[in-house]
Scaffold this motif. Sequence first.
Motif, PDB file in Angstrom:
ATOM      1  N   LEU A  10      -6.892   3.747  -5.065  1.00  0.00           N
ATOM      2  CA  LEU A  10      -6.490   5.154  -5.191  1.00  0.00           C
ATOM      3  C   LEU A  10      -7.113   5.820  -6.421  1.00  0.00           C
ATOM      4  CD1 LEU A  10      -2.696   4.792  -4.271  1.00  0.00           C
ATOM      5  CD2 LEU A  10      -4.546   5.630  -2.807  1.00  0.00           C
ATOM      6  N   ASP A  51       1.004   4.301  -2.788  1.00  0.00           N
ATOM      7  CA  ASP A  51       0.953   5.724  -2.428  1.00  0.00           C
ATOM      8  C   ASP A  51       2.101   6.496  -3.082  1.00  0.00           C
ATOM      9  OD1 ASP A  51      -1.276   5.293  -0.876  1.00  0.00           O
ATOM     10  OD2 ASP A  51      -0.160   5.165   1.022  1.00  0.00           O
ATOM     11  N   ALA A 110       0.832  -1.206   0.000  1.00  0.00           N
ATOM     12  CA  ALA A 110       0.000   0.000   0.000  1.00  0.00           C
ATOM     13  C   ALA A 110       0.869   1.260   0.000  1.00  0.00           C
ATOM     14  CB  ALA A 110      -0.929  -0.006   1.210  1.00  0.00           C
ATOM     15  N   GLN A 111       1.981   1.223   0.736  1.00  0.00           N
ATOM     16  CA  GLN A 111       2.901   2.370   0.758  1.00  0.00           C
ATOM     17  C   GLN A 111       3.495   2.625  -0.623  1.00  0.00           C
ATOM     18  OE1 GLN A 111       5.647   1.107   3.787  1.00  0.00           O
ATOM     19  NE2 GLN A 111       4.490   2.047   5.465  1.00  0.00           N
ATOM     20  N   GLN A 132      -4.249  -2.189  -4.877  1.00  0.00           N
ATOM     21  CA  GLN A 132      -4.012  -0.960  -4.111  1.00  0.00           C
ATOM     22  C   GLN A 132      -4.144   0.279  -5.002  1.00  0.00           C
ATOM     23  OE1 GLN A 132      -3.651  -0.713  -0.810  1.00  0.00           O
ATOM     24  NE2 GLN A 132      -3.862  -2.932  -0.627  1.00  0.00           N
ATOM     25  N   GLU A 172       1.219   7.187  -6.652  1.00  0.00           N
ATOM     26  CA  GLU A 172       0.247   8.284  -6.744  1.00  0.00           C
ATOM     27  C   GLU A 172       0.911   9.629  -6.508  1.00  0.00           C
ATOM     28  OE1 GLU A 172      -4.079   9.416  -4.801  1.00  0.00           O
ATOM     29  OE2 GLU A 172      -2.444   8.765  -3.487  1.00  0.00           O
ATOM     30  N   GLN A 173       1.787   9.698  -5.502  1.00  0.00           N
ATOM     31  CA  GLN A 173       2.420  10.966  -5.140  1.00  0.00           C
ATOM     32  C   GLN A 173       3.333  11.500  -6.233  1.00  0.00           C
ATOM     33  OE1 GLN A 173       4.262   9.930  -1.410  1.00  0.00           O
ATOM     34  NE2 GLN A 173       2.275   9.637  -0.408  1.00  0.00           N
TER      35      GLN A 173
END
Length: 566
Positions: free
Chosen positions: A321, A286, A282-283, A317, A289-290
């Motif tokens: 998002l 992220d 999941a990290q 995951q 996405e970032q």
Amino acid sequence: MEHIINLRFGNKKIEVPSGTRVSAIVSHELKLNSSTPSYGENPVIALRMNNEILSFGAKLSVDADIEPVRLFSDLGKRIYRHTLSYLLAYASEKVFPQRRLIVGHALGDGFYYTFDGIYALDENDVKLLAKAMRELVDANLPIHQGTVSYNDALRHFKDKGYLATEMLLSYRNDPTLELFRCGEFMDITYEPLLPFTGLVEIWELKPYGDRGMLLRYPLSSDFLHIAKFRDNPLLFSVFRENKIWGNILKVNCLGEMNNICGSQEIFTFIRMNEDLQHRRIAQIADMVEQKGTVKVVFIAGPSSSGKTTFAIRLSIQLRLLGFNPIQISLDNYYRPKDQAPLDDEGKPDLEVLQALDLQLFQQNLKDLYAGEAVDLPKFDFRENGRRYYEGKPINLKNNTILVIEGIHGLNPMLIPGIDRSTTFKIYISALTQLNLDDHNRISTTDNRILRRIVRDNRTRSTTAQQTLEMWPSVERGETRHIFPFQNQADVMINSALEYELPVLKPYAEPLLKTVKPEAYDAYPTARRLLGFLENVYPIPADLVPSDSLLREFIGGSEFHSECHTS
């Protein structure tokens, strides 16, 4: 009456009394060693007896075909590195008897070590240890193999404070154990050792990390020199992260793992393992996405690292998002075997980048970036393999992310001309952080071999012998085409689960036992893996969640019924 055994060395026949040690066979009968052989002479350091590897201290008791094992060989390098670790443990006991030395993971051409507890290594500590090691080498002490009773061995390790070894032996009930003694130092090892300390000639001990040191050895490509040091901080950070996980899970050695496997804690332990891995995936989603500009995620890693299931779980995951991930396997771009490049032995080499139809892949990617709809190929691996199409074209929309996995995913030659800001690269491998005990590590390569033996037998009906025989080619491919690009990754992830060896054991053991002594290349490895698995407490596979990455190898995954990936 003295029992005589018959040994065959090529065309030569030798008769010796039963119980004769390997050292006597090598020096007196075969006359292959001088009394004080040097490293540079590429001396004989062990013996194959009916394809089993025996150290100089072992005794022969049956008729056998014998063959010498030399230092500059694949088997010799394992024995050398194992002895090098043994020598550091001896030096540590001499210099810092109150400290607990702990072997860590492999890092490039070395093993990472720390002291347990409050002891952080400084540069002077490392110099003292290196000096003590060099003195042991210069003394050229014999390393003796001997048999002791189980109770005496347990008493010895308890008195020395080797708690991890004591814990490991609590799950064994052998009446006797083989230990290796050098001077006043005695320790257990799970592989043969060199006959003399003087042969441990080429190595380097250097401070590394914030509290550890690196014990470096020669690479197989050059047995006579230590290569220039090349740091791998990204890989080291993954090991450091997993060491923290080990502390959270309260498991750092196999004995601790066995304790949990034999208790009701195993249910919670498995859930914690899986949740930690879910959290890390999941990290990474992220992070994608970032970055904000990603159109393609590339996932690469060596054989049996779990790329396929990881790609699926990462895609889930990404969906959470708001992305629309489309998974692509580079395996679908393989050329048919009869069009594959050939290796040095004239066999199809499926490990090289040129085994893929690069032109087709690059054109597909270029067209997708241009907004065109593309019908992507599929590849049928049966017989010589064939490419086919399902007639389901895809195109890149604003929220689409291609998730592309394959062993060459980090190779920059795969995507020349693609804007790097639109890509995100992930390196995945099974990097076990468990040790057998304080001085004996569990090889991450052995972990991957076990995974592949189990999976290939299930999905391809491949025997353990066939998997072990092709593994050297797999390793050569990884060394040439995967490992050099590790640090091209934006992030690395460890796919190993602390509890997976207990799950793999019931699958792997019967397969390894089918490998017989006549299997020249496979048998020594099969015997070594079986000896290692004797220390593992098994747990039933039905405890493994259906979405676990481990299911890619043992079957029963909710994501796919079969995996044919490399």
